[in-house]
Design an enzyme around this catalytic site. Structure first.
Site, mmCIF file in Angstrom:
data_model
loop_
_atom_site.group_PDB
_atom_site.id
_atom_site.type_symbol
_atom_site.label_atom_id
_atom_site.label_comp_id
_atom_site.label_asym_id
_atom_site.label_seq_id
_atom_site.Cartn_x
_atom_site.Cartn_y
_atom_site.Cartn_z
ATOM 1 C CD GLU A 1 -7.172 -23.808 50.224
ATOM 2 O OE1 GLU A 1 -8.153 -23.387 49.575
ATOM 3 O OE2 GLU A 1 -6.078 -24.111 49.703
ATOM 4 C CB SER B 1 -5.712 -19.159 42.748
ATOM 5 O OG SER B 1 -4.630 -18.325 43.127
#
Length: 273
Positions: free
Chosen positions: A191, A54
């Site tokens: 997730e 990320s």
């Protein structure tokens, strides 16, 4: 709002996380990408620090995680490890560094471990990356798995919507979760999947299951630091809780500084040599 101070200041290991699951202690996990922030996160008592891909989004401004390279991940990993004394440090293998073949995957993982001194690596996928997982584990490198929404596969799925809502996909996720445990992964990130499914996975596996948008029935939680601190704006998924609004605080401080420079209020006599 409650605060936390760890009683046990020993270095967190993969085995410690498994022990935490066995006694019902929830695992805290957060991303960090640089020395200064990693030091703060570690000193706060975070159990796990993820040097996530990320970084491609929040540090480099890319729309997806796909552009970040192995060299860039190693740079961020080095910076974080230098700051950390207690937390377990996990470094993501970026897109393209392990999907080609198992030899490539092993070389990528070895580079991360040797050059960053991190504790372990994380990669996305189940059956499709079985050979890479086996090869990396055979070299003694611990692996954290990642199932559900897998950002490196965004071009395959097309959206960041909740995954495994349909029976077939949910069944595959269950099979992959068990596979990752059987192969030897020490933990698993889930997730953006239905909470009921995530709870089932956590109850069926003996390894820790850490969720992001996977409900409260898992063994721990992970968020992106910039999101939970309110640094990023225009991103408000249902699972995100903001614990601060640093974007506003930083904006106020910067404008105050600019105003003081323009008005010659800074520096004053006490701030000169």
């Amino acid at each position: 709002m409650s605060t936390y101070q760890p009683e046990d200041t020993r270095k967190v290991t993969t085995h410690r996380l498994i022990e935490m699951k066995s006694r019902g202690e929830k695992i805290s996990m957060l991303t960090a990408y640089d020395y200064s922030m990693a030091k703060l996160v570690d000193e706060a008592g975070m159990d796990v620090i993820l040097v996530g891909d990320s970084a491609s989004n929040v540090m480099a401004g890319n729309v997806t995680t796909l552009p970040i390279t192995l060299d860039q991940m190693i740079y961020h990993g080095k910076s974080v490890v230098k700051a950390v004394k207690r937390a377990l440090v996990v470094v993501d293998l970026p897109f393209g560094s392990y999907q080609g073949n198992s030899k490539e995957a092993l070389c990528s993982a070895i580079r991360v471990m040797k050059e960053t001194h991190a504790d372990c690596i994380k990669l996305e996928g189940g059956e499709e990356v079985r050979e890479s997982i086996v090869r990396i584990l055979s070299a003694g490198i611990p692996i954290m798995g990642h199932l559900g929404l897998m950002p490196q596969s965004i071009n395959k799925f097309g959206t960041y919507n909740v995954r495994a809502k349909e029976e077939a996909e949910a069944e595959k996720l269950l099979q992959d979760a068990h596979l990752l445990e059987e192969l030897g992964c020490f933990a698993l990130v889930l997730e953006k999947i239905p909470a009921e499914l995530a709870t089932r996975v956590a109850s069926e596996l003996s390894i820790p299951v850490i969720g992001i948008g996977a409900g409260g029935g898992v063994d721990g939680q992970v968020l992106v630091m910039h999101d939970m601190l309110g640094i990023t704006e225009g991103f408000s998924p249902r699972f995100l809780r903001r614990y601060a609004n640093l974007a506003n605080e930083i904006d106020r401080a910067l404008k105050h500084y600019i105003a003081d420079v323009k008005s010659m209020d800074f520096p004053n006599k006490d701030e000169q040599y």
